[in-house]
Write a protein that holds these residues in place. Structure first.
Motif, mmCIF file in Angstrom:
data_model
loop_
_atom_site.group_PDB
_atom_site.id
_atom_site.type_symbol
_atom_site.label_atom_id
_atom_site.label_comp_id
_atom_site.label_asym_id
_atom_site.label_seq_id
_atom_site.Cartn_x
_atom_site.Cartn_y
_atom_site.Cartn_z
ATOM 1 N N GLU A 195 0.824 -1.213 0.000
ATOM 2 C CA GLU A 195 0.000 0.000 0.000
ATOM 3 C C GLU A 195 0.862 1.268 0.000
ATOM 4 O OE1 GLU A 195 0.253 -1.387 4.331
ATOM 5 O OE2 GLU A 195 0.049 -2.274 2.339
ATOM 6 N N VAL A 196 2.077 1.176 0.562
ATOM 7 C CA VAL A 196 2.980 2.334 0.549
ATOM 8 C C VAL A 196 3.541 2.552 -0.859
ATOM 9 C CG1 VAL A 196 5.095 3.334 1.495
ATOM 10 C CG2 VAL A 196 3.566 2.036 2.988
ATOM 11 N N SER A 197 3.918 1.455 -1.524
ATOM 12 C CA SER A 197 4.414 1.602 -2.902
ATOM 13 C C SER A 197 3.292 2.068 -3.833
ATOM 14 C CB SER A 197 5.042 0.297 -3.410
ATOM 15 O OG SER A 197 4.147 -0.774 -3.336
ATOM 16 N N THR A 198 2.059 1.628 -3.569
ATOM 17 C CA THR A 198 0.907 2.101 -4.356
ATOM 18 C C THR A 198 0.708 3.599 -4.166
ATOM 19 O OG1 THR A 198 -0.223 -0.036 -4.268
ATOM 20 C CG2 THR A 198 -1.594 1.889 -4.664
ATOM 21 N N SER A 221 9.535 -4.014 -6.540
ATOM 22 C CA SER A 221 8.074 -3.886 -6.496
ATOM 23 C C SER A 221 7.600 -2.445 -6.684
ATOM 24 C CB SER A 221 7.526 -4.443 -5.176
ATOM 25 O OG SER A 221 8.056 -3.741 -4.070
ATOM 26 N N LEU A 222 8.338 -1.480 -6.131
ATOM 27 C CA LEU A 222 7.946 -0.076 -6.247
ATOM 28 C C LEU A 222 8.044 0.393 -7.702
ATOM 29 C CD1 LEU A 222 7.181 2.628 -5.055
ATOM 30 C CD2 LEU A 222 9.487 2.863 -4.130
ATOM 31 N N LEU A 223 9.106 0.001 -8.387
ATOM 32 C CA LEU A 223 9.252 0.337 -9.805
ATOM 33 C C LEU A 223 8.096 -0.226 -10.623
ATOM 34 C CD1 LEU A 223 13.031 -0.228 -10.668
ATOM 35 C CD2 LEU A 223 11.727 1.899 -10.947
ATOM 36 N N MET A 224 7.770 -1.495 -10.353
ATOM 37 C CA MET A 224 6.737 -2.148 -11.162
ATOM 38 C C MET A 224 5.355 -1.576 -10.886
ATOM 39 S SD MET A 224 8.017 -6.053 -11.599
ATOM 40 C CE MET A 224 8.087 -6.388 -9.851
ATOM 41 N N LYS A 225 5.141 -1.052 -9.676
ATOM 42 C CA LYS A 225 3.863 -0.393 -9.391
ATOM 43 C C LYS A 225 3.681 0.816 -10.301
ATOM 44 C CE LYS A 225 1.611 -2.496 -6.019
ATOM 45 N NZ LYS A 225 1.936 -2.320 -4.608
ATOM 46 N N CYS A 226 4.748 1.578 -10.510
ATOM 47 C CA CYS A 226 4.673 2.742 -11.400
ATOM 48 C C CYS A 226 4.366 2.307 -12.828
ATOM 49 C CB CYS A 226 5.986 3.520 -11.350
ATOM 50 S SG CYS A 226 6.327 4.312 -9.754
ATOM 51 N N GLY A 227 5.059 1.275 -13.291
ATOM 52 C CA GLY A 227 4.809 0.776 -14.634
ATOM 53 C C GLY A 227 3.396 0.251 -14.807
ATOM 54 N N ARG A 228 2.899 -0.433 -13.776
ATOM 55 C CA ARG A 228 1.547 -1.022 -13.850
ATOM 56 C C ARG A 228 0.487 0.068 -14.016
ATOM 57 N NH1 ARG A 228 1.287 -4.406 -9.110
ATOM 58 N NH2 ARG A 228 2.762 -5.664 -10.297
ATOM 59 N N ALA A 254 15.317 -8.865 -7.877
ATOM 60 C CA ALA A 254 14.720 -7.833 -8.728
ATOM 61 C C ALA A 254 14.764 -8.238 -10.196
ATOM 62 C CB ALA A 254 15.441 -6.502 -8.520
ATOM 63 N N LYS A 255 15.905 -8.782 -10.640
ATOM 64 C CA LYS A 255 16.033 -9.201 -12.040
ATOM 65 C C LYS A 255 15.024 -10.299 -12.380
ATOM 66 C CE LYS A 255 18.998 -8.417 -14.723
ATOM 67 N NZ LYS A 255 19.014 -7.502 -15.899
ATOM 68 N N MET A 256 14.916 -11.305 -11.493
ATOM 69 C CA MET A 256 13.957 -12.384 -11.744
ATOM 70 C C MET A 256 12.526 -11.858 -11.677
ATOM 71 S SD MET A 256 15.554 -15.797 -9.929
ATOM 72 C CE MET A 256 16.272 -15.089 -8.444
ATOM 73 N N ASN A 257 12.271 -10.955 -10.741
ATOM 74 C CA ASN A 257 10.935 -10.379 -10.589
ATOM 75 C C ASN A 257 10.518 -9.627 -11.850
ATOM 76 O OD1 ASN A 257 8.624 -9.938 -9.130
ATOM 77 N ND2 ASN A 257 9.502 -8.432 -7.741
ATOM 78 N N MET A 258 11.436 -8.834 -12.407
ATOM 79 C CA MET A 258 11.148 -8.110 -13.653
ATOM 80 C C MET A 258 10.815 -9.089 -14.779
ATOM 81 S SD MET A 258 11.554 -4.733 -13.438
ATOM 82 C CE MET A 258 11.958 -3.714 -12.011
#
Length: 511
Positions: A195-198, A221-228, A254-258
């Motif tokens: 919820e903080v990254s959102t 996760s914070l980066l991907m929230k922006c992209g989403r 992070a690499k695997m998550n991306m």
């Protein structure tokens, strides 16, 4: 190819999450969660790439029949290459023979070699052949169980079964979150509560074409929230994600998550952002940092050994506003982020401990300069116990290269949350209230205050939120005469009841 995992009916996100979490039972009681998380997450990645490869192979085989050379040619167009000996199925087939750890390590190395452009060095910090898993017999047994857990029908991760790619990425995020909540303080190094990254992503309002950076990206996760957010609005991946992470195993996450989230347009570097920033402007000399539309981060709170010794001679001039204290690195990260905002569109959101708002000396001087340059836009106080591994409340600072005015908006959101057993949670209504208030940029009684530069200067550039947002609620004055009248009425009522009781007792023959 192997038919270990045959196609099944579509599956829900919860089904996959539960099955992956159950696979962790293999390690529980034997290995600490902070260690075994890397093994489970890496195995999830290996199983996913193997299942997708198998799914596509079966599709091409059905389409082209007995033309192995044509099938091989088609598979060259996949997002990754999977050597036959490195597939999950090959490892599973040999699980009862000695050497599971060595075989898995060789498989990961082969996958890395076949996909150097995407996976270079990703597996170098993880070894399934490590003595962390016990002696040879125990290690072989644990890894046999792990291979069997991931071979269960519930963890068939073929695209024909799971549908959307994000189902796997979401399972990965689910695991990271659960490891964070059970791993204590260490977890905060790689995970920001969702919820903080959102909140931070929505505050930044990412737009198509934006270049987005997290200089302490953790698991990403914070980066991907922006992209989403951009994908949800436009349906397209018209953005680029950049990050840097100091801890090798977390960088690998992070690499695997991306990869699992289909975020191919990313650049995640491994290294210390303050001592050795890797995200440099390719079109200029190596002394120019790359600039971004959005910079977001949840840096380590008050890091003691942040690189003070080399900061004064910093070739990027990040500390020209002042040197942060030797034993508190909060402003080192803030100043780095400020320096990487694009001159026109640059905006940033950073999570900080409250000390950043009011500590004096060097930090006070840096704070004053950031305010006098009109970079600070919003200060948001969050509830306590939101972050894994620490109960202290935090704040989010929003800074912009171009602001609508010269004021600073203070928001006290510390009392709006849902209490949990171990962690508090920001609800959607709490997030929306913060976002609406930030957008309106108007005072709200006992919640928000829009401070002028003169007002902040009068407070010696101290940004402690209670100095600006008065949350005190006066208690209603007590009317002593009304209390006295009520007391007299109660005394009269008591006398009446006692007289009535005496009459009843008399009737019953009691004097």
């Amino acid at each position: 190819m192997n038919d270990l995992a045959t196609p099944q009916a579509a599956v829900s996100q919860d089904d996959i999450n539960a099955a992956v979490w159950a696979a962790c039972d293999t390690f529980r009681g034997t290995v600490d969660p902070s260690i075994y998380k890397d093994y489970v997450l890496t195995m999830l990645f290996l199983k996913y790439v193997s299942d997708v490869w198998q799914d596509h192979y079966d599709h091409y085989k059905a389409q082209y029949g007995d033309h192995p050379e044509l099938i091989a040619e088609m598979l060259k167009n996949e997002r990754f290459v999977l050597p036959a000996s490195a597939s999950f199925y090959a490892l599973h087939a040999l699980r009862h023979t000695p050497g599971n750890g060595e075989r898995i390590d060789k498989a990961l190395h082969a996958i890395e070699e076949a996909n150097l452009g995407k996976l270079r060095d990703v597996f170098q910090d993880i070894s399934f052949n490590s003595n962390k898993l016990g002696d040879e017999q125990q290690k072989n047994d644990i890894l046999r169980h792990l291979l069997e857990d991931f071979a269960k029908p519930e963890l068939n991760l073929r695209e024909s079964r799971v549908g959307q790619l994000d189902v796997i990425g979401n399972a990965y995020e689910f695991l990271i979150k659960n490891f964070a909540s059970t791993s204590g303080k260490k977890a905060g190094e790689f995970y920001t509560p969702p919820e903080v990254s959102t909140l931070m992503a929505r505050l930044m309002d990412p737009q198509p074409g934006d270049e987005i950076c997290d200089p302490t990206c953790g698991s990403g996760s914070l980066l991907m929230k922006c992209g989403r957010l951009i994908r949800q609005r436009t349906g397209a991946r018209k953005y680029a994600l950049y990050g840097q992470e100091a801890i090798g195993s977390t960088w690998a996450l992070a690499k695997m998550n991306m990869f699992l989230h289909g975020e191919d347009n990313h650049r995640i570097e491994w290294g210390d952002t303050i001592r050795n920033p890797k995200l440099l402007d390719a079109g200029a000399s190596s002394t120019t940092l790359k600039h971004f539309d959005i910079v977001v981060a949840n840096p380590p709170f008050s890091l003691e050994k942040w690189g003070f010794e080399g900061a004064e001679a910093d070739k990027f001039s990040r500390f020209r506003r002042g040197l942060p204290p030797r034993t508190k690195g909060d402003y080192a990260f803030i100043l780095h982020m400020v320096e990487t905002m694009k001159p026109g569109s640059g905006r940033m959101a950073v999570v900080v401990p409250h000390g950043v708002l009011f500590r004096g000396a060097a930090e006070g001087r840096i704070r004053q300069k950031l305010i006098e340059e009109n970079l600070l836009d919003v200060v948001i106080g969050l509830p306590e116990k939101l972050f894994y591994g620490t109960g202290i409340p935090a704040a989010v600072l929003v800074l912009r290269k171009h602001k609508a005015d010269d004021k600073v908006l203070f928001i006290d959101a510390s009392r709006d949350f849902e209490a949990g057993k171990n962690q508090n949670v920001l609800r959607e209504a709490d997030l929306q209230r913060i976002l609406d208030t930030a957008a309106a940029r108007q005072p709200v009684a006992r919640y928000a205050h829009l401070a002028t530069p003169a007002e902040i200067a009068e407070n010696d550039f101290n940004l402690n939120i209670p100095r600006y947002v008065d949350t005190f609620e006066e208690e209603a004055e007590i009317d002593l005469m009304a209390v006295r009248r009520e007391r007299e009425q109660l005394k009269a009522e008591l006398a009446r009841l006692e007289a009535q009781m005496d009459a009843y007792l008399k009737e019953l023959g009691y004097e």
